[in-house]
Design a protein around this motif. Sequence first.
Motif, mmCIF file in Angstrom:
data_model
loop_
_atom_site.group_PDB
_atom_site.id
_atom_site.type_symbol
_atom_site.label_atom_id
_atom_site.label_comp_id
_atom_site.label_asym_id
_atom_site.label_seq_id
_atom_site.Cartn_x
_atom_site.Cartn_y
_atom_site.Cartn_z
ATOM 1 N N MET A 194 0.813 -1.216 0.000
ATOM 2 C CA MET A 194 0.000 0.000 0.000
ATOM 3 C C MET A 194 0.847 1.267 0.000
ATOM 4 O O MET A 194 0.377 2.338 -0.389
ATOM 5 C CB MET A 194 -0.936 0.013 1.214
ATOM 6 C CG MET A 194 -2.041 -1.006 1.163
ATOM 7 S SD MET A 194 -3.269 -0.597 -0.084
ATOM 8 C CE MET A 194 -4.338 -2.027 0.040
ATOM 9 N N GLU A 195 2.095 1.146 0.453
ATOM 10 C CA GLU A 195 2.960 2.329 0.498
ATOM 11 C C GLU A 195 3.258 2.881 -0.881
ATOM 12 O O GLU A 195 3.785 3.991 -1.022
ATOM 13 C CB GLU A 195 4.274 1.999 1.217
ATOM 14 C CG GLU A 195 5.207 1.071 0.471
ATOM 15 C CD GLU A 195 4.881 -0.406 0.656
ATOM 16 O OE1 GLU A 195 5.634 -1.243 0.129
ATOM 17 O OE2 GLU A 195 3.879 -0.717 1.341
ATOM 18 N N GLU A 196 2.905 2.126 -1.933
ATOM 19 C CA GLU A 196 3.100 2.602 -3.302
ATOM 20 C C GLU A 196 2.104 3.706 -3.673
ATOM 21 O O GLU A 196 2.332 4.459 -4.618
ATOM 22 C CB GLU A 196 2.950 1.438 -4.282
ATOM 23 C CG GLU A 196 3.941 0.304 -4.066
ATOM 24 C CD GLU A 196 3.597 -0.898 -4.916
ATOM 25 O OE1 GLU A 196 2.638 -0.802 -5.730
ATOM 26 O OE2 GLU A 196 4.255 -1.948 -4.774
ATOM 27 N N MET A 197 1.016 3.793 -2.949
ATOM 28 C CA MET A 197 -0.023 4.758 -3.277
ATOM 29 C C MET A 197 0.379 6.161 -2.826
ATOM 30 O O MET A 197 1.125 6.330 -1.860
ATOM 31 C CB MET A 197 -1.348 4.357 -2.616
ATOM 32 C CG MET A 197 -1.726 2.893 -2.824
ATOM 33 S SD MET A 197 -1.864 2.432 -4.570
ATOM 34 C CE MET A 197 -3.442 3.158 -4.987
ATOM 35 N N ASP A 198 -0.115 7.169 -3.529
ATOM 36 C CA ASP A 198 0.181 8.557 -3.153
ATOM 37 C C ASP A 198 -0.463 8.918 -1.820
ATOM 38 O O ASP A 198 0.125 9.650 -1.016
ATOM 39 C CB ASP A 198 -0.323 9.519 -4.235
ATOM 40 C CG ASP A 198 0.402 9.334 -5.560
ATOM 41 O OD1 ASP A 198 1.617 9.069 -5.528
ATOM 42 O OD2 ASP A 198 -0.254 9.444 -6.610
ATOM 43 N N ILE A 199 -1.686 8.444 -1.612
ATOM 44 C CA ILE A 199 -2.441 8.753 -0.393
ATOM 45 C C ILE A 199 -2.961 7.451 0.199
ATOM 46 O O ILE A 199 -3.576 6.643 -0.506
ATOM 47 C CB ILE A 199 -3.624 9.697 -0.689
ATOM 48 C CG1 ILE A 199 -3.112 11.061 -1.184
ATOM 49 C CG2 ILE A 199 -4.505 9.874 0.550
ATOM 50 C CD1 ILE A 199 -4.219 12.009 -1.618
#
Length: 235
Positions: free
Chosen positions: A91-96
Amino acid sequence: MSRQLPLAVALPLRITLDDFIPGENRQLLALLKQIAAGKSGETLFISGASGSGKSHLLMGLCSQAEQQGRSCAYLPLEQLRSLSPELLTGMEEMDIIAVDDVQHIATDPGWEEALFVLFNLAHEQCKNLIFSADQGPAQLPLALPDLRSRLSWGSAYQLQALDQDGLVELLQTQAQNRGLLLKPKVAQWLLTHCNRSPRNLLNLLERLDQAALAQKRHQLTLPFVQSCLQHPPCG
C-alpha cells in the motif's frame, strides 16, 4: 487510481470534499484539499465521534485526489479487520493512504504490526498518511507503543460538531444533490424530532429519497416526510 483490495471498497459517487459542511472545521477541510492536489505532504490524524463525518472526509479526499490523477487507498478498518492484515502489503506505493476507524484494530497484534510497518514504509517515501478514529492516539487502547508513537507524529484534528444552521445546510445540500427540494422548515422539523447525528440524518434522507423516487416526487413536504418516517421511527 484506487488500490484494488480483496474486499471491494467502492467510493460512493456522492461523497466529495466540496459537499462536506465544514462548520468549525474549515482549516481541516482546506488542508485536505491541499493534500488531494499534492500540495501538502502532511500526515494527519482526525478524531471524532461516530457519525461526525470522518469517513466522509477520507472518502472525499480520495475521490478528489483521484480526479487529479493521484493514486489512493481507502482502508475502512471496520470492514477489513476480519481479513488478513497482509492486505496492507504494498500500500505504500499509493500517493495517499487513508486509514479509517483505527479503533477497530486496536489490541489486534497482527493488524497493529502491519499498520506500523505500512506507516514506516509510506513515511520513508513521503506519501500522505491520513488516519481517523473515535479518539486521539493517546486515548486509543493500542497494544503496540511504537504504533501509538507513529500515529502521534503528524497534525491532529478533532472534528467539531455542526450547529443547528450547519445541520440544516447539510440536509439541504444532500437533498439538492439527490435532485430533491427540502425547505428549511422541514429540515428544522427533522432536527427537532429525530436523532441529530449527521450519519442518522443522512440515512433518513436516503430513506426519503427512495420513497420520493417511488412516488415520483420532487419536493419533500412536511406531511410526506412525517408519513415516511412514522413507521419505522426516524431515530
